[in-house]
Design a protein around this motif. Structure first.
Motif, PDB file in Angstrom:
ATOM      1  N   ASP A  53       0.534  -0.913  -0.131  1.00 29.64           N
ATOM      2  CA  ASP A  53       0.078   0.209  -0.045  1.00 29.64           C
ATOM      3  C   ASP A  53       0.889   1.414   0.087  1.00 29.64           C
ATOM      4  O   ASP A  53       1.465   1.166   0.642  1.00 29.64           O
ATOM      5  N   PRO A  54       0.449   1.932  -1.039  1.00 28.47           N
ATOM      6  CA  PRO A  54       1.567   3.621  -0.998  1.00 28.47           C
ATOM      7  C   PRO A  54       1.717   4.709   0.366  1.00 28.47           C
ATOM      8  O   PRO A  54       2.439   4.685   0.394  1.00 28.47           O
ATOM      9  N   LEU A  55       0.369   4.266   1.029  1.00 30.12           N
ATOM     10  CA  LEU A  55       0.936   4.408   2.190  1.00 30.12           C
ATOM     11  C   LEU A  55       1.743   4.403   3.730  1.00 30.12           C
ATOM     12  O   LEU A  55       1.981   4.869   3.914  1.00 30.12           O
ATOM     13  N   ALA A  56       1.359   2.862   3.783  1.00 31.01           N
ATOM     14  CA  ALA A  56       2.422   1.844   4.069  1.00 31.01           C
ATOM     15  C   ALA A  56       3.906   2.438   3.706  1.00 31.01           C
ATOM     16  O   ALA A  56       4.733   2.004   4.538  1.00 31.01           O
ATOM     17  N   VAL A  57       3.938   1.901   2.148  1.00 33.80           N
ATOM     18  CA  VAL A  57       5.278   2.673   2.071  1.00 33.80           C
ATOM     19  C   VAL A  57       6.132   3.785   2.609  1.00 33.80           C
ATOM     20  O   VAL A  57       6.896   4.366   2.830  1.00 33.80           O
ATOM     21  N   GLY A  58       5.247   4.965   1.741  1.00 31.69           N
ATOM     22  CA  GLY A  58       5.808   6.222   2.390  1.00 31.69           C
ATOM     23  C   GLY A  58       5.951   6.084   4.266  1.00 31.69           C
ATOM     24  O   GLY A  58       6.772   6.852   4.613  1.00 31.69           O
ATOM     25  N   THR A  59       4.812   5.442   4.829  1.00 34.25           N
ATOM     26  CA  THR A  59       5.170   5.771   6.606  1.00 34.25           C
ATOM     27  C   THR A  59       6.790   4.618   6.547  1.00 34.25           C
ATOM     28  O   THR A  59       7.308   5.464   7.432  1.00 34.25           O
ATOM     29  N   LEU A 403       0.820  10.844  -2.926  1.00 37.14           N
ATOM     30  CA  LEU A 403      -0.047   9.692  -4.404  1.00 37.14           C
ATOM     31  C   LEU A 403      -0.961   9.211  -3.625  1.00 37.14           C
ATOM     32  O   LEU A 403      -2.322   9.487  -4.101  1.00 37.14           O
ATOM     33  N   LYS A 404      -1.065   8.387  -2.207  1.00 34.67           N
ATOM     34  CA  LYS A 404      -2.751   8.080  -1.846  1.00 34.67           C
ATOM     35  C   LYS A 404      -3.863   9.490  -1.090  1.00 34.67           C
ATOM     36  O   LYS A 404      -4.423   9.396  -2.201  1.00 34.67           O
ATOM     37  N   TRP A 405      -2.601  10.795  -1.425  1.00 35.35           N
ATOM     38  CA  TRP A 405      -4.045  11.783  -1.152  1.00 35.35           C
ATOM     39  C   TRP A 405      -4.949  12.171  -2.345  1.00 35.35           C
ATOM     40  O   TRP A 405      -5.673  12.833  -2.167  1.00 35.35           O
ATOM     41  N   GLY A 406      -3.760  11.301  -3.738  1.00 39.22           N
ATOM     42  CA  GLY A 406      -4.639  11.859  -4.628  1.00 39.22           C
ATOM     43  C   GLY A 406      -5.127  11.058  -5.424  1.00 39.22           C
ATOM     44  O   GLY A 406      -5.719  10.699  -6.572  1.00 39.22           O
ATOM     45  N   GLY A 407      -5.565   9.868  -4.650  1.00 36.79           N
ATOM     46  CA  GLY A 407      -6.450   8.265  -4.615  1.00 36.79           C
ATOM     47  C   GLY A 407      -5.645   7.273  -6.389  1.00 36.79           C
ATOM     48  O   GLY A 407      -5.963   7.396  -6.841  1.00 36.79           O
ATOM     49  N   TYR A 408      -4.035   7.787  -6.286  1.00 36.53           N
ATOM     50  CA  TYR A 408      -3.593   6.886  -7.044  1.00 36.53           C
ATOM     51  C   TYR A 408      -3.771   5.291  -6.349  1.00 36.53           C
ATOM     52  O   TYR A 408      -3.874   4.837  -5.797  1.00 36.53           O
ATOM     53  N   ASP A 409      -4.248   4.639  -7.944  1.00 36.65           N
ATOM     54  CA  ASP A 409      -4.117   3.370  -7.662  1.00 36.65           C
ATOM     55  C   ASP A 409      -3.341   2.841  -8.876  1.00 36.65           C
ATOM     56  O   ASP A 409      -3.526   2.947  -9.967  1.00 36.65           O
ATOM     57  N   ALA A 410      -2.609   1.704  -8.530  1.00 32.71           N
ATOM     58  CA  ALA A 410      -1.458   1.164  -9.148  1.00 32.71           C
ATOM     59  C   ALA A 410      -2.212   0.109 -10.515  1.00 32.71           C
ATOM     60  O   ALA A 410      -1.667  -0.601 -10.895  1.00 32.71           O
ATOM     61  N   ASN A 411      -3.531  -0.097 -10.123  1.00 34.08           N
ATOM     62  CA  ASN A 411      -3.445  -1.116 -10.975  1.00 34.08           C
ATOM     63  C   ASN A 411      -4.859  -0.700 -11.989  1.00 34.08           C
ATOM     64  O   ASN A 411      -5.654  -0.951 -12.831  1.00 34.08           O
ATOM     65  N   LEU A 412      -4.896   1.187 -11.883  1.00 36.11           N
ATOM     66  CA  LEU A 412      -5.024   1.606 -13.024  1.00 36.11           C
ATOM     67  C   LEU A 412      -4.727   1.892 -14.144  1.00 36.11           C
ATOM     68  O   LEU A 412      -3.601   2.346 -13.881  1.00 36.11           O
ATOM     69  N   THR A 413      -4.857   1.844 -15.105  1.00 37.38           N
ATOM     70  CA  THR A 413      -4.027   1.927 -16.730  1.00 37.38           C
ATOM     71  C   THR A 413      -4.069   3.614 -16.156  1.00 37.38           C
ATOM     72  O   THR A 413      -3.021   4.574 -16.882  1.00 37.38           O
TER      73      THR A 413
END
Length: 472
Positions: A53-59, A403-413
């Motif tokens: 998860d991007p939030l977990a990675v950032g933390t 990225l988390k704040w912006g709603g980034y989703d790695a599964n989306l093209t």
């Protein structure tokens, strides 16, 4: 008169041997391959390959830098306390070579575990890499003032370091993606890990070469101890900290160093996302990222330019140029041509700060000794390394949070508009803010004009110390 041996170092103020400059450069190159691939690809690896998860990675990136708050100053103090027949900083190269290579490679290892355990493994390996990197980076910096007291020779040696480091970074930019593809053969985790293993092996080899090829020209009090003529007064943390008193130029430079590390981490991490979702062409990564290493051209020219312009003026010019490069990309966000123009300007401009920052730190160490009589090379470079490490962690964390704040989703093209805004902020806007803060700090940096007096006073002190030792 004694002949020079490894156990009886001399104090030399003149030329540094070419082989020592080469080794010094390869010392930086040894970490650059790993450092650049970690700054550029690790966040992307964690979110898009390891599926964390991007939030977990950032933390994680932020929390792990707490270790830097402890490890960097501890290592710096230990370097200042290191007094061996082989030097003060040099023995650290031998001890850290293998751990650096191993932990650097393991950062890109994805064990077949649950997400929670994969995250725990990432914490362990990233912390190990940071500690090992500090244990090389700090002695590599603190050894520069002891290689020669000639400012021109220091600048020359640092140019070798920065040029070879930039070459290694350029090589990393060019070959990382192709290596990952070739080694992985469709298996991204295997590709990244295999590539990191190659870079780790290179780090081990170069660091060991540093140990064998660099020789320190120790300070008179350390020479006296090595020859048994006098007993070096036991140092204390209070004595080491004394060298940091009244050293406003150092504090300003540490701010600049911190912001530079933030800029590098955030912009490098953001590039992959920008190419994937704004330009829609990840294949451009090798050619676009390698443009950052046009800095080599400027680094080679800085010693000559420094004869006409002060370090401060050159640094400021470089920062302003970086901002211009980013503005070009902001003005034409969908243009590949604008992207290349902006990256060319940025790549060239980065050469000024890269070539100057460590020699300016060495100037600040001299200034601290000039003001207080205490020379704290290890502690000073540990502060620099600690702040760079914290900046790397904060920058990487900021990437994850934005990225988390912006709603980034790695599964989306195709990302949402808010996610695209976040990607633009990471790659374009936040790096400009970092440069702006550095510019403000440099406006108050006035050391360049004081250096002639500083060097004269220190030369007289060292001559008196040498004479006193000879008289014994």
């Amino acid at each position: 008169m004694m002949n020079r041996t490894e156990t009886e170092p001399q104090i030399i103020t003149g030329k540094i041997p070419v082989v020592s400059k080469l080794a010094y450069g390869l010392g930086d190159a040894s970490t650059t391959l790993l450092r650049i691939v970690i700054m550029t690809y690790l966040t992307f690896f964690y979110t898009d390959v390891a599926k964390l998860d991007p939030l977990a990675v950032g933390t994680m990136m932020l929390v792990t830098q707490i270790v830097n708050l402890v490890s960097a100053p501890v290592i710096g103090v230990l370097v200042d306390r290191t007094h061996t027949k082989r030097g003060q900083s040099r023995p650290w190269f031998l001890g850290v070579a293998v751990p650096l290579g191993i932990f650097g490679a393991l950062c890109f290892c994805t064990p077949n575990l649950s997400p929670a355990w994969r995250l725990a493994f990432a914490y362990l390996t990233y912390n190990g890499y940071n500690i090992a990197n500090n244990a090389l980076h700090i002695p590599l910096g603190s050894i520069l003032p002891n290689m020669s007291t000639d400012p021109n020779e220091r600048l020359s040696a640092n140019s070798w370091r920065m040029n070879l480091g930039q070459c290694a970074g350029a090589l990393s930019a060019l070959i990382t993606v192709p290596l990952v593809t070739w080694i992985g053969q469709g298996n991204e985790p295997r590709g990244y890990f295999g590539t990191a293993c190659l870079y780790g092996a290179f780090a081990v080899a170069c660091t060991l070469f540093c140990y064998f090829a660099i020789h320190e020209n120790v300070m008179p009090e350390d020479q006296a101890k090595a020859e048994g003529k006098t007993q070096r007064q036991k140092g204390s943390l209070k004595h080491d900290l004394a060298g940091l008193k009244y050293n406003l130029p150092l504090y300003l430079l540490l701010i600049v160093d911190f912001m530079n590390a933030m800029f590098t981490t955030i912009s490098n991490s953001g590039l992959m996302y920008y190419l994937k979702y704004q330009v829609h062409n990840v294949a451009l990564m090798p050619t676009v990222s390698v443009l950052s290493y046009l800095a080599i051209i400027v680094i080679a020219a800085v010693p000559t330019l420094n004869k006409r312009f002060t370090k401060r003026v050159l640094f400021i010019f470089g920062l302003l140029s970086i901002i211009i490069g980013r503005v070009v990309m902001i003005a034409f966000p969908s243009s590949v041509i604008a992207l290349y123009i902006g990256m060319i300007i940025t790549g060239l401009a980065l050469g000024f700060g890269t070539a100057l920052v460590y020699t300016m730190v060495a100037d600040c160490i001299d200034y601290g000794e000039y003001r207080t009589g205490a020379r704290s090379s290890g502690l000073t470079y540990s502060l620099s390394s600690m702040l760079e490490g914290i900046a790397t962690g904060v920058g990487a964390a900021l990437v994850g949070y934005v990225l988390k704040w912006g709603g980034y989703d790695a599964n989306l093209t195709d990302q949402s508009s808010s996610a695209m805004t976040a990607i633009h902020a990471v790659f374009l806007y936040i790096p400009i803010a970092c440069c702006a803060v550095s510019l403000i700090a440099l406006c108050f940096y006035k050391l360049d004009h004081k250096l002639p007096e500083v060097n004269k006073v220190l030369a007289e002190r060292h001559a008196d110390q040498s004479a006193a030792i000879a008289a014994e």
